[in-house]
Design a protein around this motif. Sequence first.
Motif, short mmCIF file in Angstrom:
data_model
loop_
_atom_site.label_atom_id
_atom_site.label_comp_id
_atom_site.label_asym_id
_atom_site.label_seq_id
_atom_site.Cartn_x
_atom_site.Cartn_y
_atom_site.Cartn_z
N GLU A 256 6.24 1.75 -4.41
CA GLU A 256 6.06 0.40 -4.95
C GLU A 256 6.39 -0.66 -3.89
N VAL A 257 5.63 -0.63 -2.81
CA VAL A 257 5.86 -1.49 -1.65
C VAL A 257 5.07 -2.79 -1.81
N PRO A 258 5.79 -3.92 -1.96
CA PRO A 258 5.07 -5.20 -2.09
C PRO A 258 4.54 -5.65 -0.72
N PHE A 259 3.43 -6.37 -0.73
CA PHE A 259 2.87 -6.88 0.52
C PHE A 259 2.13 -8.18 0.26
N SER A 260 1.95 -8.93 1.34
CA SER A 260 1.09 -10.12 1.39
C SER A 260 0.35 -10.05 2.71
N VAL A 261 -0.94 -10.30 2.68
CA VAL A 261 -1.74 -10.29 3.90
C VAL A 261 -2.85 -11.32 3.77
N VAL A 262 -3.16 -11.95 4.88
CA VAL A 262 -4.27 -12.91 4.90
C VAL A 262 -5.56 -12.12 5.13
N ASP A 263 -6.52 -12.34 4.26
CA ASP A 263 -7.82 -11.69 4.34
C ASP A 263 -8.87 -12.80 4.36
N GLY A 264 -9.36 -13.13 5.55
CA GLY A 264 -10.28 -14.26 5.68
C GLY A 264 -9.54 -15.54 5.38
N ASP A 265 -10.00 -16.27 4.36
CA ASP A 265 -9.34 -17.53 3.96
C ASP A 265 -8.40 -17.34 2.78
N SER A 266 -8.20 -16.10 2.38
CA SER A 266 -7.42 -15.83 1.17
C SER A 266 -6.12 -15.10 1.50
N LEU A 267 -5.13 -15.35 0.67
CA LEU A 267 -3.89 -14.60 0.73
C LEU A 267 -3.97 -13.53 -0.35
N VAL A 268 -3.83 -12.28 0.06
CA VAL A 268 -3.88 -11.16 -0.87
C VAL A 268 -2.47 -10.60 -1.01
N GLU A 269 -2.03 -10.49 -2.26
CA GLU A 269 -0.71 -9.93 -2.53
C GLU A 269 -0.87 -8.77 -3.49
N GLY A 270 0.01 -7.81 -3.37
CA GLY A 270 -0.05 -6.67 -4.25
C GLY A 270 1.13 -5.74 -4.05
N THR A 271 1.00 -4.57 -4.64
CA THR A 271 2.04 -3.55 -4.53
C THR A 271 1.35 -2.22 -4.23
N ILE A 272 1.76 -1.61 -3.15
CA ILE A 272 1.22 -0.33 -2.72
C ILE A 272 2.03 0.78 -3.40
N ASP A 273 1.34 1.76 -3.98
CA ASP A 273 2.04 2.84 -4.67
C ASP A 273 3.01 3.56 -3.76
N GLY A 274 2.58 3.88 -2.54
CA GLY A 274 3.47 4.58 -1.63
C GLY A 274 3.04 4.44 -0.19
N VAL A 275 4.04 4.41 0.70
CA VAL A 275 3.80 4.46 2.14
C VAL A 275 4.71 5.57 2.65
N ILE A 276 4.12 6.50 3.39
CA ILE A 276 4.84 7.67 3.85
C ILE A 276 4.69 7.80 5.36
N ARG A 277 5.82 8.05 6.03
CA ARG A 277 5.76 8.34 7.47
C ARG A 277 5.58 9.84 7.60
N ASP A 278 4.43 10.24 8.14
CA ASP A 278 4.09 11.65 8.33
C ASP A 278 3.94 11.86 9.83
N GLY A 279 5.02 12.29 10.47
CA GLY A 279 5.01 12.44 11.92
C GLY A 279 4.90 11.08 12.59
N ASP A 280 3.86 10.91 13.40
CA ASP A 280 3.69 9.64 14.12
C ASP A 280 2.71 8.70 13.43
N GLN A 281 2.37 8.95 12.18
CA GLN A 281 1.45 8.07 11.47
C GLN A 281 2.04 7.64 10.13
N LEU A 282 1.50 6.57 9.61
CA LEU A 282 1.84 6.11 8.27
C LEU A 282 0.67 6.42 7.34
N VAL A 283 0.99 6.89 6.14
CA VAL A 283 -0.04 7.20 5.16
C VAL A 283 0.18 6.31 3.95
N VAL A 284 -0.83 5.55 3.61
CA VAL A 284 -0.81 4.71 2.42
C VAL A 284 -1.38 5.56 1.28
N VAL A 285 -0.58 5.70 0.22
CA VAL A 285 -0.97 6.57 -0.89
C VAL A 285 -1.18 5.72 -2.14
#
Length: 164
Positions: free
Chosen positions: A90-119
Motif C-alpha cells: 500500500e505504497v502511496p505516490f504522486s507523479v506528474v504525468d503531462g500536465d496532470s498530477l496523478v496520485e494513488g496507492t500501489i499494492d506492492g513494491v518489492i526489491r528483487d535482487g537489483d530490481q524493483l517490482v511493482v505488484v
Amino acid sequence: EGAAAVEAAGAGSSRIAGILVHRLFEQVEAARHEDDQALDRRIGLLLRPSERVGLNDESTVVEAARRCFKAMVARAAIVSLMSCTERWHEVPFSVVDGDSLVEGTIDGVIRDGDQLVVVEFKTGRPSPLHRAQLSTYVRAVRALEAGATVRGVLVYPNEDVLVD
C-alpha cells in the motif's frame, strides 16, 4: 457462477473480497501455509466492521477472498516474489504525468535482487485498464528511484501479466 455469488453477497462485496486479498498479502508468510479453516478465521479478523455493513453473506466474500489468495500463492513465481525481504505494501505516490498530477496507492513494491517490482493484485478479469494503471505505477517508481530497474506485474488468480 463464483462472481455472481459474490455480488449477491451484498453491495461492494467483490471490492471487499479484493481488499481482503490485499490484506492477506501483507501477512503472506503466515497466511500461505494455513488450511482453509485457519485462513477463513484470519480473513474474518481482517474484515472491518464498516465493511460488514451491507453484506448479506459474509461467508461467500470470505470464501472468494480465500480462493483468489490461494490461487495466487499456489504459483512458484508469486511465492518467490513474496519471499523477498524488502517488501512494501500500500505504497502511496504522486507523479506528474503531462500536465496532470496523478496520485494513488500501489499494492506492492518489492526489491528483487537489483530490481524493483511493482505488484498489482487483481481479483477480477484482466482488463486493458489494469495495464495502464500498472504502467503509471511503474513510471512513478522509476521517478522515485532514478536509475533503478523497475518492472511491473499484474497478479490475477489464474495468471500473471508482466508489464515493463
